[in-house]
Design an enzyme around this catalytic site. Structure first.
Site, PDB file in Angstrom:
ATOM      1  N   VAL A  37       0.760  -1.223  -0.433  1.00 40.01           N
ATOM      2  CA  VAL A  37      -0.291  -0.201   0.301  1.00 40.01           C
ATOM      3  C   VAL A  37       0.837   1.394   0.229  1.00 40.01           C
ATOM      4  O   VAL A  37       1.713   0.932   1.057  1.00 40.01           O
ATOM      5  CB  VAL A  37      -1.079   0.068   1.188  1.00 40.01           C
ATOM      6  CG1 VAL A  37      -1.683   1.220   1.714  1.00 40.01           C
ATOM      7  CG2 VAL A  37      -2.008  -1.424   1.475  1.00 40.01           C
ATOM      8  N   ASP A  57       2.094  -1.754  10.216  1.00 40.51           N
ATOM      9  CA  ASP A  57       3.439  -2.560  10.781  1.00 40.51           C
ATOM     10  C   ASP A  57       4.443  -0.287  11.446  1.00 40.51           C
ATOM     11  O   ASP A  57       5.302  -0.481  11.754  1.00 40.51           O
ATOM     12  CB  ASP A  57       4.198  -2.557  10.940  1.00 40.51           C
ATOM     13  CG  ASP A  57       4.881  -3.172   9.808  1.00 40.51           C
ATOM     14  OD1 ASP A  57       5.014  -1.993   9.096  1.00 40.51           O
ATOM     15  OD2 ASP A  57       5.692  -4.103   9.931  1.00 40.51           O
ATOM     16  N   ASN A  58       3.408   0.336  10.530  1.00 36.74           N
ATOM     17  CA  ASN A  58       4.705   1.540  10.217  1.00 36.74           C
ATOM     18  C   ASN A  58       3.894   2.932  10.453  1.00 36.74           C
ATOM     19  O   ASN A  58       2.236   3.134   9.819  1.00 36.74           O
ATOM     20  CB  ASN A  58       5.438   1.471   9.431  1.00 36.74           C
ATOM     21  CG  ASN A  58       5.001   1.714   8.397  1.00 36.74           C
ATOM     22  OD1 ASN A  58       4.731   2.400   7.994  1.00 36.74           O
ATOM     23  ND2 ASN A  58       4.508   0.294   7.752  1.00 36.74           N
ATOM     24  N   PHE A  59       4.126   4.208  11.234  1.00 34.64           N
ATOM     25  CA  PHE A  59       3.846   4.921  10.749  1.00 34.64           C
ATOM     26  C   PHE A  59       3.515   5.985   9.879  1.00 34.64           C
ATOM     27  O   PHE A  59       2.447   7.231   9.267  1.00 34.64           O
ATOM     28  CB  PHE A  59       4.694   6.272  11.961  1.00 34.64           C
ATOM     29  CG  PHE A  59       3.259   6.262  13.175  1.00 34.64           C
ATOM     30  CD1 PHE A  59       2.851   7.121  13.320  1.00 34.64           C
ATOM     31  CD2 PHE A  59       3.983   5.581  14.242  1.00 34.64           C
ATOM     32  CE1 PHE A  59       2.272   6.967  14.885  1.00 34.64           C
ATOM     33  CE2 PHE A  59       3.085   5.460  15.615  1.00 34.64           C
ATOM     34  CZ  PHE A  59       1.561   6.194  15.865  1.00 34.64           C
ATOM     35  N   CYS A  98      -8.674  13.157  13.847  1.00 31.77           N
ATOM     36  CA  CYS A  98      -7.857  12.290  13.455  1.00 31.77           C
ATOM     37  C   CYS A  98      -6.742  11.948  13.833  1.00 31.77           C
ATOM     38  O   CYS A  98      -6.581  12.392  14.419  1.00 31.77           O
ATOM     39  CB  CYS A  98      -7.793  13.065  11.269  1.00 31.77           C
ATOM     40  SG  CYS A  98      -6.222  13.750  11.031  1.00 31.77           S
ATOM     41  N   CYS A 115       8.057  -3.872  16.427  1.00 33.01           N
ATOM     42  CA  CYS A 115       8.290  -6.006  16.538  1.00 33.01           C
ATOM     43  C   CYS A 115      10.031  -6.419  16.172  1.00 33.01           C
ATOM     44  O   CYS A 115       9.625  -7.409  16.888  1.00 33.01           O
ATOM     45  CB  CYS A 115       7.267  -6.213  15.263  1.00 33.01           C
ATOM     46  SG  CYS A 115       7.599  -5.579  13.911  1.00 33.01           S
ATOM     47  N   CYS A 173      -5.497  21.334  12.116  1.00 35.51           N
ATOM     48  CA  CYS A 173      -4.640  19.798  11.320  1.00 35.51           C
ATOM     49  C   CYS A 173      -4.356  20.249   9.356  1.00 35.51           C
ATOM     50  O   CYS A 173      -5.715  20.127   9.164  1.00 35.51           O
ATOM     51  CB  CYS A 173      -5.274  18.625  11.914  1.00 35.51           C
ATOM     52  SG  CYS A 173      -5.555  17.109  10.729  1.00 35.51           S
TER      53      CYS A 173
END
Ligand SMILES: [Zn+2]
Length: 271
Positions: A37, A57-59, A98, A115, A173
């Site tokens: 993605v 698993d990541n920002f 958000c 992880c 934001c």
């Protein structure tokens, strides 16, 4: 979702998960996508979705989902876990804060456990997923008053459960206030990223292409050990193992070095 025989058959996780879900309930329609993605495909992937649940698993990917969902007004339910700790939050674009209202910046590299450094225990994943799915049921049945409206935090080892109200969108934001969606406007480039906890690098090409896996398998057979199925080719050479998918994405195991991975990619796959 996954069994040892899935691993032996080298099935992509999207396919293995779809197969098991179909066995549980043959009446539901499932559309698995084997893809990384990123900014080039996220808007297409979420288009026409009523709700998005993440388990990434990541920002970087979370901000990408956040930008796409807020831009296209799609509800999304963030969920993450590491160690024994988990967190989830339900975002209704322009109605609630958000993800970027709450976490304005990505946590600095190496500041947060990952992880790689902490691992994760299975029960916390079940708790986070259960809350995410409950929220999805409320959204899909129109019971928005029942949503928890918070950043929910759980730690099953320390026995701590916290609920922090998230409130309304922030006017300044960058995503829901200013509509900048910076992650969707990334320059076209290939993506190379070290994969958490796997001693591997993933390389995704700029343009989506469809490669002939059978031809690739034949080409690689003279250079090393090759295994293939309908979805991927796995090629082992020396200390490295390359897994190549139909869209030319590749996971290169045996290195954490992006330059090494890129050179293996161009040597065996091209460009
Ligand atoms: Zn926001």
């Amino acid at each position: 979702m996954f069994t040892e025989s899935d691993a032996e058959g080298r099935l992509p996780k999207a396919i293995a998960a779809a197969n098991h879900l179909r066995q549980i309930n043959s009446e539901i329609e499932i559309e698995p996508h084997i893809a990384d993605v990123n900014h080039s495909n996220i808007e297409q992937l979420i288009d026409s979705c009523d709700v998005v649940l993440d388990g990434t698993d990541n920002f970087a990917t979370r901000y990408l989902i956040n930008d796409a969902c807020v831009k296209h007004n799609v509800n999304w339910i963030y969920g993450a876990a590491v160690g024994s700790y988990g967190v989830t939050m339900t975002i209704r674009p322009h109605q609630t804060a958000c993800l970027r209202c709450v976490f304005e910046e990505t946590p600095a590299a190496a500041s947060a456990p990952t992880c790689d450094t902490a691992g994760v225990i299975m029960p916390i994943i079940n708790i986070v997923a259960a809350v995410q799915v409950s929220e999805a049921l409320k959204l899909l049945t129109g019971h928005v008053d029942e949503l928890h409206g918070a950043l929910m935090q759980f730690d099953v080892w320390r026995n701590e459960w916290r609920k922090i109200s998230i409130g309304k969108p922030l006017p300044d934001c960058p995503t829901c206030g200013l509509g900048e969606y910076e992650t969707l406007n990334a320059e076209a480039r290939d993506f190379a990223a070290v994969m958490c906890g796997r001693h591997a690098v993933q390389i995704s090409p700029t343009d989506s292409v469809h490669i002939d896996l059978d031809a690739l398998r034949r080409k690689l057979e003279s250079s090393g050990d090759v295994k293939a199925n309908d979805y991927l080719v796995r090629f082992r050479t020396g200390e490295y193992e390359l897994t190549i998918f139909q869209d030319a994405r590749s996971i290169i195991r045996g290195t954490d070095d992006i330059a090494t991975a890129r050179s293996l990619y161009s040597k065996y796959i091209g460009n």
